[in-house]
Design a protein around this motif. Sequence first.
Motif, short mmCIF file in Angstrom:
data_model
loop_
_atom_site.label_atom_id
_atom_site.label_comp_id
_atom_site.label_asym_id
_atom_site.label_seq_id
_atom_site.Cartn_x
_atom_site.Cartn_y
_atom_site.Cartn_z
N LEU A 234 -17.84 -80.36 -29.68
CA LEU A 234 -16.92 -80.77 -30.32
C LEU A 234 -15.68 -79.62 -31.12
O LEU A 234 -14.52 -80.12 -30.99
CB LEU A 234 -17.22 -81.81 -31.33
N GLY A 235 -16.40 -78.88 -31.78
CA GLY A 235 -15.41 -77.87 -32.33
C GLY A 235 -14.64 -77.04 -31.41
O GLY A 235 -13.51 -76.91 -31.69
N VAL A 236 -15.39 -76.57 -30.47
CA VAL A 236 -14.21 -75.99 -29.44
C VAL A 236 -13.30 -76.47 -28.86
O VAL A 236 -12.12 -76.23 -28.59
CB VAL A 236 -15.18 -75.32 -28.56
N GLY A 237 -13.47 -77.83 -28.42
CA GLY A 237 -12.46 -79.01 -28.04
C GLY A 237 -11.64 -79.56 -28.79
O GLY A 237 -10.78 -80.47 -28.54
N SER A 238 -11.66 -79.18 -30.33
CA SER A 238 -10.92 -79.85 -31.26
C SER A 238 -9.49 -79.82 -31.04
O SER A 238 -8.79 -80.70 -31.74
CB SER A 238 -11.68 -79.73 -32.55
N GLY A 239 -9.12 -78.60 -30.61
CA GLY A 239 -7.57 -78.38 -30.82
C GLY A 239 -6.68 -78.84 -29.42
O GLY A 239 -5.72 -78.89 -29.64
N SER A 240 -7.44 -79.45 -28.89
CA SER A 240 -6.84 -80.08 -27.38
C SER A 240 -6.58 -81.51 -27.55
O SER A 240 -7.62 -82.35 -27.80
CB SER A 240 -7.59 -79.60 -26.05
N SER A 241 -5.56 -82.12 -27.03
CA SER A 241 -5.18 -83.48 -26.76
C SER A 241 -6.40 -84.09 -25.62
O SER A 241 -6.62 -85.21 -25.60
CB SER A 241 -4.05 -83.77 -26.49
N ARG A 242 -6.67 -83.31 -24.69
CA ARG A 242 -7.83 -83.19 -23.70
C ARG A 242 -9.28 -83.31 -24.25
O ARG A 242 -9.78 -82.18 -24.20
CB ARG A 242 -7.50 -82.63 -22.51
N LYS A 243 -9.85 -84.22 -24.57
CA LYS A 243 -11.17 -84.53 -25.34
C LYS A 243 -12.42 -83.78 -24.34
O LYS A 243 -12.34 -83.91 -23.17
CB LYS A 243 -11.47 -85.77 -25.82
N PRO A 244 -13.35 -83.09 -24.94
CA PRO A 244 -14.53 -82.50 -24.53
C PRO A 244 -15.30 -83.64 -23.54
O PRO A 244 -15.29 -84.88 -24.01
CB PRO A 244 -15.34 -81.97 -25.64
N ARG A 245 -16.23 -83.17 -22.81
CA ARG A 245 -16.99 -83.95 -22.31
C ARG A 245 -18.35 -83.10 -21.88
O ARG A 245 -18.33 -81.83 -22.23
CB ARG A 245 -16.73 -84.35 -20.79
N LEU A 246 -19.58 -83.67 -21.69
CA LEU A 246 -20.90 -82.85 -21.31
C LEU A 246 -21.32 -83.97 -20.51
O LEU A 246 -21.53 -85.09 -20.33
CB LEU A 246 -21.97 -83.01 -22.49
N VAL A 247 -21.75 -83.25 -19.11
CA VAL A 247 -22.31 -83.87 -17.98
C VAL A 247 -23.62 -83.40 -17.68
O VAL A 247 -23.86 -82.15 -17.84
CB VAL A 247 -21.26 -83.34 -16.68
N ARG A 248 -24.23 -84.39 -17.32
CA ARG A 248 -25.79 -84.04 -16.89
C ARG A 248 -25.90 -84.53 -15.27
O ARG A 248 -25.69 -85.68 -15.12
CB ARG A 248 -26.69 -84.95 -18.07
N LEU A 249 -26.50 -83.77 -14.60
CA LEU A 249 -26.64 -83.98 -13.24
C LEU A 249 -28.10 -83.66 -12.99
O LEU A 249 -28.83 -82.80 -13.21
CB LEU A 249 -25.93 -83.09 -12.15
N MET A 318 -18.11 -79.18 -21.46
CA MET A 318 -16.68 -78.79 -20.95
C MET A 318 -15.70 -78.94 -22.02
O MET A 318 -15.54 -80.15 -22.59
CB MET A 318 -16.28 -79.88 -19.73
N ALA A 319 -14.90 -78.30 -22.21
CA ALA A 319 -13.81 -78.31 -23.18
C ALA A 319 -12.61 -77.42 -22.76
O ALA A 319 -12.86 -76.61 -21.96
CB ALA A 319 -14.50 -77.75 -24.41
N GLU A 320 -11.68 -77.77 -23.45
CA GLU A 320 -10.35 -77.07 -23.42
C GLU A 320 -10.11 -76.33 -24.91
O GLU A 320 -9.97 -76.87 -25.92
CB GLU A 320 -9.08 -77.74 -23.06
N ASN A 321 -9.84 -75.11 -24.80
CA ASN A 321 -10.05 -73.98 -26.20
C ASN A 321 -8.43 -74.06 -26.25
O ASN A 321 -8.03 -72.91 -25.73
CB ASN A 321 -10.66 -72.88 -25.88
N MET A 322 -7.95 -74.91 -27.23
CA MET A 322 -6.32 -74.67 -27.73
C MET A 322 -5.99 -74.49 -28.99
O MET A 322 -6.77 -74.66 -29.92
CB MET A 322 -5.79 -75.94 -27.16
N PRO A 323 -4.93 -73.90 -29.46
CA PRO A 323 -4.57 -73.60 -30.75
C PRO A 323 -3.77 -75.02 -31.30
O PRO A 323 -2.91 -75.32 -30.42
CB PRO A 323 -3.96 -72.52 -30.81
N SER A 324 -4.04 -75.61 -32.41
CA SER A 324 -3.27 -76.68 -32.77
C SER A 324 -3.52 -76.98 -34.26
O SER A 324 -4.46 -76.28 -34.70
CB SER A 324 -3.30 -78.00 -32.05
N ASP A 325 -2.74 -78.05 -34.81
CA ASP A 325 -3.31 -78.06 -36.25
C ASP A 325 -4.70 -78.96 -36.42
O ASP A 325 -4.96 -78.91 -37.55
CB ASP A 325 -2.29 -79.17 -36.78
N THR A 326 -5.09 -79.23 -35.40
CA THR A 326 -6.52 -79.94 -35.42
C THR A 326 -7.54 -78.85 -34.89
O THR A 326 -8.94 -79.24 -34.72
CB THR A 326 -6.90 -81.23 -34.34
N ALA A 327 -7.18 -77.52 -34.52
CA ALA A 327 -8.32 -76.66 -33.85
C ALA A 327 -9.18 -76.22 -34.92
O ALA A 327 -8.83 -76.08 -36.12
CB ALA A 327 -7.46 -75.42 -33.46
#
Length: 502
Positions: A234-249, A318-327
Motif C-alpha cells: 500500500l505504501g509503495v502504491g499510494s502515489g499512483s491513481s492505479r491502485k495496487p494488487r496482490l495475486v496468489r496463484l 503489484m504496484a506502480e511507484n509514482m510521485p504525487s501528493d499522496t505518495a
Amino acid sequence: MSTELRIRNESAATAEADAVVVGLIPAGSDGNGPTLAPGAEEVDAAFGGKLAEEFALAGASGKADEVVRLPSRGAVAAPVVVGVGLGKPDADGKPEPEQVRRASGAAARALAGTGTAVSTLGRIDLPAAAEGSSLGAYTFTAYKGSNGNGSGAKNPVERVDLLTTADDGEETLRRCAAVADAVRTARDLINTPPNDLYPETFAARARELGEAAGLEVEVLDDAALAEGGYGGVLGVGSGSSRKPRLVRLRWSGGDAPRAKVALVGKGITFDTGGISIKPAANMDHMTSDMSGAAAVIATTVLAAQLGLPVAVTATVPMAENMPSDTAYRPGDVLRMYGGKTVEVLNTDAEGRLILADAIVRAGEDDPDYLIETSTLTGAQMVALGTRTAGIMGSDEFRDRVARHAQATGEGGWPMPLPDHLRPDLDSRIADIANVTGHRFGGMLAAGVFLREFVPENLPWAHIDVAGPAFNSGGPWGYTGKGGTGVPVRTIFAVLSDIAENG
C-alpha cells in the motif's frame, strides 16, 4: 505469431525446406577454417566433403552467434545452407548445451521471414536446439502497425524441423516447447507498455493465465490489502491513481506432491523512484520492473501445465511507484504485513518493501522452500554485469539454485549475506530501515533486508535479475531486445529438481 517446432528423422540433404541449418566449430591450432559440427554429414557429402571449405571461403569462423548463408546450387534440396557458429567446444570436442541453444537462437533470428528450416543441431542436443529455436524466433509486434507486423518488419520463421534419432523426441519436444512458451509469456508481459500493464490489468492477466491452467487464483485489491495490513504494498502504491494488487496463484502438485514451494516475484509495473525520483535517462526501461512477477506467474502456470509433482504457490505483489501528493515519503514509517515496521529512507528502494509483505504472507503457507526473484538493485549490475544474476539466501539452497541457473544458460552467481551489513539497516525509530546510509554492497544489503522477513530455518533464495531480466543492447543468441524471461528456466529447473529429489 509463434514458430512451430517439429521432429523429423531423415536426411538433411533431401529434406524439403527453405533452408537447412548446420553447426560450425572454430578452427583448431592449424587455423584452416571452421569445421562442421556433428549432424551435418549428409549435407557435407552432398557438397563432396567440401562444405566446411565453402563456409571458410564465405568468411565463416565458427565463433558463437555468427551466421553465414551459402546458396546450395542444387547440392541439397533446400536452396540455402545456413552455417551458425557454436564457439569453442569443451575438452571432449562436444558443444555444450548452451552453445547449441545460442546457435539455434541465432539461426532462428537470422531466418525471420522464412517458411521452413531444417536444423541438424537437434542431433547434437535436442532440448537445447528446441528451446533456442523457439526463443530466438520470438518477436513482440503487438504495437507495430495496424496488422501487428509494422512497416518492414519480418515475421518469425514459420517452422523449424529438428532432425533427431532420439526415441523420446516427441515428449522431449513437448516439454521444451512448454518451457519456451512460459519464457515467451514472461517476455510478453514485460514488453507490454505500462499504460496497458498496470496493477489492475496485470492482475487480470495473471488470473486469466492461472485459470486457463487450472490454478486456484486469489486477487486482493487495495481495500483487501488495507484490511489485511499489507503496509509495504500500500505504501509503495499510494502515489499512483492505479491502485495496487496482490495475486496468489496455487498449483496443487497433483495427487502426491513431493514438496511445497513458495514463489514470490516483484511486480512494480512502472518505477519512477517515487519522491526519490530517478534520472530521466533510460527511465523507460522501468517498464521491466515487474519481470520477477512475470517470471513466477509464468513458471507456476508451467508447473501446472506439465503436471509437476510439486505444490507451488506464487505470491505476487503489484504496484506502480509514482510521485504525487499522496505518495509515500522519505521519513515515513510503514507497518508491514506481519507487524514489522520499516523506516523509508529512499522511496526508490521500493521493491524490497512490497516483497517483504509477500514473503511474510508466503511463509504462512509453511513451504519447504521459498524462491523470490526481482529486478531489485542497480548494484547487481555493478557487481556482476547485465547477464549474471546475483543469488543470495540460505547457503545450501542458494548454491543449488545457482547451479541450475548456470546449467540452463540463464546465468547466476552465489553471493553472501554478510551479517556485518545488518547494523547498517538499523533505524532510529523503526524496526529496520529500507536502505543503508552508504553505497557499498547495495545488492547484498537488499538481500539482508529481505532475510529479515523470511521464516527462520526455511531454505530460501533471492535472485536479483536487475540486469539479466531486460536486454537494452543488441540481440545475441536466443535473446532479443527487451524482456528476456529470466529466470523462468532457472526456477522451473529447481522445481523439477525438487520434484525428483525433494
